[in-house]
Write an enzyme that holds these catalytic residues in place. Structure first.
Site, mmCIF file in Angstrom:
data_model
loop_
_atom_site.group_PDB
_atom_site.id
_atom_site.type_symbol
_atom_site.label_atom_id
_atom_site.label_comp_id
_atom_site.label_asym_id
_atom_site.label_seq_id
_atom_site.Cartn_x
_atom_site.Cartn_y
_atom_site.Cartn_z
ATOM 1 C CE LYS A 1 14.030 4.447 -2.136
ATOM 2 N NZ LYS A 1 14.070 5.192 -3.394
ATOM 3 C CE LYS B 1 9.799 4.367 -0.818
ATOM 4 N NZ LYS B 1 10.175 5.234 -1.930
ATOM 5 N N GLY C 1 6.674 8.900 -13.809
ATOM 6 C CA GLY C 1 6.175 8.059 -12.708
ATOM 7 C C GLY C 1 7.242 7.664 -11.704
ATOM 8 C CD GLU D 1 8.228 8.060 -3.015
ATOM 9 O OE1 GLU D 1 7.401 7.670 -2.177
ATOM 10 O OE2 GLU D 1 8.808 7.291 -3.795
ATOM 11 C CD GLU E 1 16.443 -7.170 -2.073
ATOM 12 O OE1 GLU E 1 16.942 -6.042 -2.076
ATOM 13 O OE2 GLU E 1 17.065 -8.192 -1.732
ATOM 14 C CG ASP F 1 12.633 7.950 -1.700
ATOM 15 O OD1 ASP F 1 11.705 7.257 -1.263
ATOM 16 O OD2 ASP F 1 13.439 7.544 -2.556
ATOM 17 C CB THR G 1 -0.933 0.016 1.230
ATOM 18 O OG1 THR G 1 -0.137 0.122 2.413
ATOM 19 C CG2 THR G 1 -1.801 -1.230 1.308
ATOM 20 C CB VAL H 1 16.563 -0.331 -0.210
ATOM 21 C CG1 VAL H 1 17.862 0.366 -0.618
ATOM 22 C CG2 VAL H 1 16.150 0.100 1.185
ATOM 23 N N GLY I 1 9.793 1.216 -10.688
ATOM 24 C CA GLY I 1 9.076 0.613 -11.802
ATOM 25 C C GLY I 1 8.270 -0.572 -11.307
HETATM 26 N N1 HSE Z 1 10.508 8.031 -5.692
HETATM 27 C C1 HSE Z 1 11.395 6.910 -5.575
HETATM 28 C C2 HSE Z 1 12.633 7.194 -6.404
HETATM 29 C C3 HSE Z 1 10.693 5.654 -6.027
HETATM 30 O O1 HSE Z 1 12.609 8.155 -7.192
HETATM 31 O O2 HSE Z 1 13.629 6.509 -6.254
HETATM 32 C C4 HSE Z 1 11.379 4.377 -5.645
HETATM 33 O O3 HSE Z 1 11.508 4.220 -4.258
#
Ligand code: HSE
Length: 328
Positions: free
Chosen positions: A211, A111, A193, A196, A135, A207, A82, A138, A305
């Site tokens: 990670k 995350k 796409g 976030e 997995e 982000d 989700t 990250v 992706g």
């Molecule tokens: N928004 C994140 C990125 C997506 O650009 O790496 C993957 O976690």
């Protein structure tokens, strides 16, 4: 092995497609999106669910929700994909805890809960004799957790350097290659796409820091938080700064760094030679590990992706299936 899937965005849909295409002995007995759910102990018809989702935007039974799938479906592994919430980690955290309390394994790409509450979730899983795998949280398709857990098991990780955010990497690549402004490049990254839902998480380095926290807690086996990371984003970088770097045969990348012995956890834009292994283009991610036995190991791959993330989730699912086969 029976699985239930919560979340039918790009990641959940990609996973269903891949399960439908390959003979993996995985039966999907429950699926929930944000508005509805389906439960079928004999296995849902994946192609029909995907078509319904595409045509009507939902699955069917609006009287059911994600928590009903967690508590009522018959499954061995909960796949929790989700949308993430970095502040509260909810509602994903409650779904995962409930599944663990019911004795189910958990695989997630989420995350927020893993960065915030990994230790608690891990302890709960150990207490209930189940596994939790993450997995896909990250670096998308890069099997970094499997590499740390298996391939490099026994090594001491002396340092980790990574390009962990595809959006920032895409923006920096486009600014340097095409001379786009930061705003133009960000718009493109959103259209592709990669970003976030709130792209400030990407461009302010949050982000990548989330990670890094997940990696640090995996490697250090302790609980660091986002507050422990020194974070600078790329939102104030200019095309001129990039051009100056390029003049020196260098470029700029948003690098996440972790050096356990120095207690260093940092995310910041760094000037870096173009020939360096971490200089990857577009939305790629890269991670260099410095180890005591294996020396330097660099992994490069797609950081986001739908099918790429499905690859990471499948790796976790099949690891659980194999441990079943060995009787664990
Ligand atoms: N928004 C994140 C990125 C997506 O650009 O790496 C993957 O976690």
């Amino acid at each position: 092995m029976k699985i239930a899937i919560l979340g039918l965005g790009a990641v959940g849909r990609g996973l269903l497609e891949v399960i439908d295409e390959k003979q993996l002995d995985l039966v999907v007995t429950g699926v929930a999106d944000s508005k509805s759910a389906i439960i079928d102990r004999d296995g849902i018809r994946i192609a029909e669910v995907l078509e319904a989702k595409q045509r009507w935007g939902s699955l069917g039974d609006k009287t059911l929700g994600a928590m009903e799938v967690v508590t009522r479906a018959e499954y061995d592994v909960l796949v929790e994909v989700t949308p993430t919430n970095a502040q509260t980690a909810e509602p994903a955290l409650s779904y995962m805890k409930s599944a663990i309390l019911l004795g189910k394994h958990v695989v997630t790409s989420n995350k927020g809960p893993i960065a915030r509450d990994f230790r608690k979730l891990h302890e709960l899983a150990v207490a209930h004799n189940v596994q939790i795998h993450y997995e896909a949280t990250v670096a998308g398709a890069i099997p970094i957790m499997h590499t740390l857990r298996h391939g490099l098991a026994g090594n001491e990780i002396l340092a980790l350097y990574g390009v962990l955010n595809g959006t920032c990497n895409y923006i920096l690549t486009r600014m340097a290659a095409e001379g786009l402004t930061y705003d133009q490049a960000l718009l493109e990254a959103r259209e592709m796409g990669y970003a976030e839902a709130d792209p400030t998480y990407d461009v302010k380095g949050i982000d990548a820091a989330i990670k890094l926290v997940i990696l640090a807690n995996t490697i250090w086996k302790k609980q660091v938080t986002l507050d422990d990371v020194d974070i600078t984003g790329i939102d104030l970088l200019t095309t001129d700064a990039l051009r100056l770097a390029e003049d020196q045969d260098c470029t700029i990348r948003l690098i996440a760094e972790m050096v356990p012995k120095k207690d260093l956890l940092r995310v910041s834009p760094r000037i870096i030679e173009k020939t360096h292994p971490l200089v990857v283009d577009g939305s790629l991610n890269a991670i260099t590990l410095e180890t005591d036995l294996a020396g330097e190991v660099t992994l490069i791959g797609k950081g986001a992706g739908s099918r790429e993330t499905a690859s990471a989730i499948l790796g976790d699912l099949l690891a659980i299936r194999d441990s079943y086969a060995r009787g664990h």
